[in-house]
Design a protein around this motif. Structure first.
Motif, PDB file in Angstrom:
ATOM      1  N   ASN A 111       0.803  -1.232   0.000  1.00  0.00           N
ATOM      2  CA  ASN A 111       0.000   0.000   0.000  1.00  0.00           C
ATOM      3  C   ASN A 111       0.831   1.275   0.000  1.00  0.00           C
ATOM      4  O   ASN A 111       0.298   2.365  -0.141  1.00  0.00           O
ATOM      5  CB  ASN A 111      -1.006   0.003   1.167  1.00  0.00           C
ATOM      6  N   LYS A 112       2.167   1.138   0.122  1.00  0.00           N
ATOM      7  CA  LYS A 112       3.048   2.312   0.089  1.00  0.00           C
ATOM      8  C   LYS A 112       3.993   2.286  -1.108  1.00  0.00           C
ATOM      9  O   LYS A 112       4.812   3.183  -1.278  1.00  0.00           O
ATOM     10  CB  LYS A 112       3.871   2.383   1.379  1.00  0.00           C
TER      11      LYS A 112
ATOM     12  N   ALA B  40       3.732   2.796  -4.284  1.00  0.00           N
ATOM     13  CA  ALA B  40       3.644   3.867  -5.283  1.00  0.00           C
ATOM     14  C   ALA B  40       4.537   5.055  -4.914  1.00  0.00           C
ATOM     15  O   ALA B  40       4.981   5.791  -5.788  1.00  0.00           O
ATOM     16  CB  ALA B  40       2.201   4.308  -5.467  1.00  0.00           C
TER      17      ALA B  40
ATOM     18  N   GLN C  75       1.895  -7.503  -8.211  1.00  0.00           N
ATOM     19  CA  GLN C  75       1.172  -6.222  -8.278  1.00  0.00           C
ATOM     20  C   GLN C  75       2.150  -5.067  -8.090  1.00  0.00           C
ATOM     21  O   GLN C  75       2.116  -4.081  -8.818  1.00  0.00           O
ATOM     22  CB  GLN C  75       0.125  -6.140  -7.162  1.00  0.00           C
ATOM     23  N   ALA C  76       3.016  -5.189  -7.088  1.00  0.00           N
ATOM     24  CA  ALA C  76       3.993  -4.138  -6.790  1.00  0.00           C
ATOM     25  C   ALA C  76       4.932  -3.936  -7.968  1.00  0.00           C
ATOM     26  O   ALA C  76       5.255  -2.803  -8.328  1.00  0.00           O
ATOM     27  CB  ALA C  76       4.779  -4.489  -5.535  1.00  0.00           C
TER      28      ALA C  76
ATOM     29  N   ILE D 233       3.309  -1.864 -10.634  1.00  0.00           N
ATOM     30  CA  ILE D 233       3.262  -0.445 -10.244  1.00  0.00           C
ATOM     31  C   ILE D 233       4.635   0.199 -10.461  1.00  0.00           C
ATOM     32  O   ILE D 233       4.741   1.279 -11.048  1.00  0.00           O
ATOM     33  CB  ILE D 233       2.806  -0.299  -8.770  1.00  0.00           C
ATOM     34  N   LEU D 234       5.683  -0.475 -10.001  1.00  0.00           N
ATOM     35  CA  LEU D 234       7.042   0.057 -10.138  1.00  0.00           C
ATOM     36  C   LEU D 234       7.457   0.141 -11.607  1.00  0.00           C
ATOM     37  O   LEU D 234       8.118   1.083 -12.017  1.00  0.00           O
ATOM     38  CB  LEU D 234       8.033  -0.800  -9.344  1.00  0.00           C
TER      39      LEU D 234
ATOM     40  N   LYS E 117       5.484   0.655 -14.143  1.00  0.00           N
ATOM     41  CA  LYS E 117       4.797   1.820 -14.720  1.00  0.00           C
ATOM     42  C   LYS E 117       5.502   3.117 -14.350  1.00  0.00           C
ATOM     43  O   LYS E 117       5.438   4.091 -15.090  1.00  0.00           O
ATOM     44  CB  LYS E 117       3.344   1.881 -14.247  1.00  0.00           C
ATOM     45  N   LYS E 118       6.176   3.120 -13.191  1.00  0.00           N
ATOM     46  CA  LYS E 118       6.937   4.299 -12.763  1.00  0.00           C
ATOM     47  C   LYS E 118       8.297   4.375 -13.447  1.00  0.00           C
ATOM     48  O   LYS E 118       9.059   5.295 -13.210  1.00  0.00           O
ATOM     49  CB  LYS E 118       7.131   4.278 -11.241  1.00  0.00           C
TER      50      LYS E 118
END
Length: 104
Positions: free
Chosen positions: A49-50, A52, A74-75, A78-79, A81-82
């Motif tokens: 949950n942190k 991002a 999932q993490a 997200i990473l 995409k960053k």
């Protein structure tokens, strides 16, 4: 062909154990309580949950681990995409056979 779903590379816990802290910045995305119950000594706890808000220091490659491999996947997305070069650790801590820190 352009793909909407970019595949996140993955590695086994055995591969991570072989290359270890020298090659990888390992992010453990489990909850702080799960992390305290036993984690890879050089892993940094950044709960899912942190994730991002994560900012990388250094030039090591990123490996993401959780308990089974689902949250870390999932993490990793997200990473990715960053703009981070990230690898998901398949099987998570359930498959880890190396030494751990914390826990019983």
């Amino acid at each position: 062909m352009f793909s909407l779903f970019k595949r996140i590379p993955s590695m086994s816990t055995a591969d991570l154990q072989k290359e270890g802290a020298k090659e990888w910045t390992v992010l453990d995305v489990r909850t702080p309580a799960e992390y305290r119950s036993g984690h890879i000594a050089y892993a940094k706890n950044v709960p899912l949950n942190k994730i991002a808000g994560f900012t990388k220091k250094g030039d090591k490659k990123l490996a993401v681990i959780c308990q089974s491999g689902m949250r870390s996947k999932q993490a990793a997305k997200i990473l990715n995409k960053k703009g981070f070069d990230v690898v998901n650790v398949r099987g998570g801590m359930n498959q880890w056979r190396g030494t751990t820190k914390g826990g019983k």
